[in-house]
Design a protein around this motif. Sequence first.
Motif: not given
Lengths: 337, 362
Positions: A159-163, A237-240, A307-311, A324-327
């Motif tokens: 899950g942390s490999n998204a680009r 992944s720190g991506v949007a 790339a943005e907005p991260r997360g 926005i879609v949240d958990m």
Amino acid sequence: MPRARVLLGHGSGGKLTHQLIESLFLSQLANPILKALDDSAVFSVDSRGRLAFTTDSYVVRPLFFPGGDIGRLAVCGTVNDLAMVGATPLYLSAAFILEEGLPLADLRRITASLKGAAREAGVKIVAGDTKVVERGSADGLFINTAGLGLVPEGVDISGSNARPGDAVILSGPIGNHGISVLLERQQMGFVSTVKSDVAPLNLLVAAMLQASPNIHALRDPTRGGLATSLVEMARQSGVAIRIHEGKVPVDEEVAAACEILGYDPLYVANEGKLIALVAPQDAPGVIRAMKKSPYGRQATIIGEVLAEPRGKVLMATRVGGTRIVDMLSGEQFPRIC
Amino acid sequence: MRFLTEFRQPALAEALAERIRRWSGPPVSLMEVCGTHTVAIFRHGLRGLLPPQVRLLSGPGCPVCVTPNREIDKAIALASNPGVILATFGDMMKVPGSYSSLAEAKASGADVRVAYSPMEAVEIAQGNPKKAVVFFGVGFETTAPTTAASLLEAKRLGLRNFFFLSAHKLVPPALMALLEAGEVRIDGLICPGHVSTIIGSRPYEFIPRDYAIPCVISGFEPVDILQAIAMLLDMRAEGKAEVAIQYRRAVRPQGNPQALETMAGAFQVGGAEWRGLGPIPQSGLHLRDGMEAFAAERHLEMKIRPPREAVACRCGEVLRGLINPPECSIFGTGCTPEHPVGPCMVSTEGTCAAWFLYKPGG
């Protein structure tokens, strides 16, 4: 203090669950493998390769629902957790917590279903445990399964490999499992043919891996639904991630039930679907491969990684707006308004 | 169910949005009364399609949000009685009362159950003859007929262990109280579709007549809501104030006579306390004469402490359309859906929850 107790919402798979994991379990038990927070832990045993290891407990009510039962769920859920890190599932354990009074005929039926699912997925049940608790202490039965798989060389899925630029692929329509269980549980008087999608996805993933070495992330959107899984991956992944409402497949009957109940299908549970974040040039080939599998016939691109907005996860709505879609926060309940 | 896609057609929505964007009159504030509308507006990103001179305000139309602390305290007190099973809708579980919530009471041992319909509570009563089963009924005219039907069924079955605690409320009297208070300028009302399927359009006629405010009863799809806004703007442009029905596929002027009859069979109208709005005459539903045997407050022990409000919470002002949620100092920091201080953050149809979840313009 009443606030210091576990609430049902802590098990919903949404924000409260994440808070509990992060503030309590991770803070005490953390190590690099656990901290990856993928569906399975992946680690090297020796120089010969990497193992994937996972565990999950199944507490569904009712035990039998249209399209499946707790036995099939207990195998598929764990097989899928292994598949979501690209592992080939090999061995499962099954531990049964039985409630005094459970009809043996039900247990036999559930075990047969468990066996059928294991055969379909090509895994062996090699260890087990049985406990019986007093009537009233369990909801018929609970099953815990753990699974062991082998991660092929060169496969690195997390899950942390998204680009940025990755295509977001969804394997099929969402919400069928959650709605089928809900309608069965509540006997709401709907005439419905909605069936759970519960299925092992390891062969689908194997076909995808054959088609592309550039599958970056996989996740099966179970509790918390598509929305929660996308947010998890965006954060890891720190991506949007941006999805397009009009491209997210929802079966008509599921959409109608959600509309009547006031549910958002993005948050309804699935047990036989996956999300794949794939390098854009490989996406058409991956989809072609998925469509050949019985569980990927309706695979489609629903969005892209930015790339943005991260997360964050954004959704372009059908009518031209953005939200926005949240958990998932707590559980979804039918509207009363 | 093809109608769903029909009412989400981008081309139709865009044409309506364009018609709204052509509004050349003075700035207008339109209030959507109903919580389901509030959520639909955010879910479909409709605010972003409107020009700045057309502003949407959220009203007091979330039944969970308008339930005052005292009612929740009563439900918790009843549930805390070891001989009692309390059943209610899921959305009520997390709402904080003065001292705790039903979810916390349940975690502490109270037998609280989520019911998806009031009839489930009747079934629980049938299956637990040694327990007193209380249904904590919450909702507007939309849910009141099913609650009434369950009470009438309990009566038909002769159940002696089934009881009812009412937080049922009526929408038109609250609108009258809001307009009478005159705290907020409202140039048009988007009236609730589900409530109106039961009561019809006539109970809103006092609004254009006495306050010269146009009303449109709207459905919940994006095209419905955009069309309702366009209809309100058309009426303003023409200087007209009427009650119009946009949601014609579900609402008739006379409402649903059978549902109204069922309600009348179990309930009578009386005063009720509203969070944010205070006591409003003729705005609540109470058990009618002959149904007293079901009154939980009369038959079951219930010890409650004096109610108290969370000091920083501004849900009352949100419910009256006086402030937007981010203007509350604890919004999104001290008050979140996981740890709500006020009910508007708890309910799936609460204004604060909708703002928090969908973050307008995000």
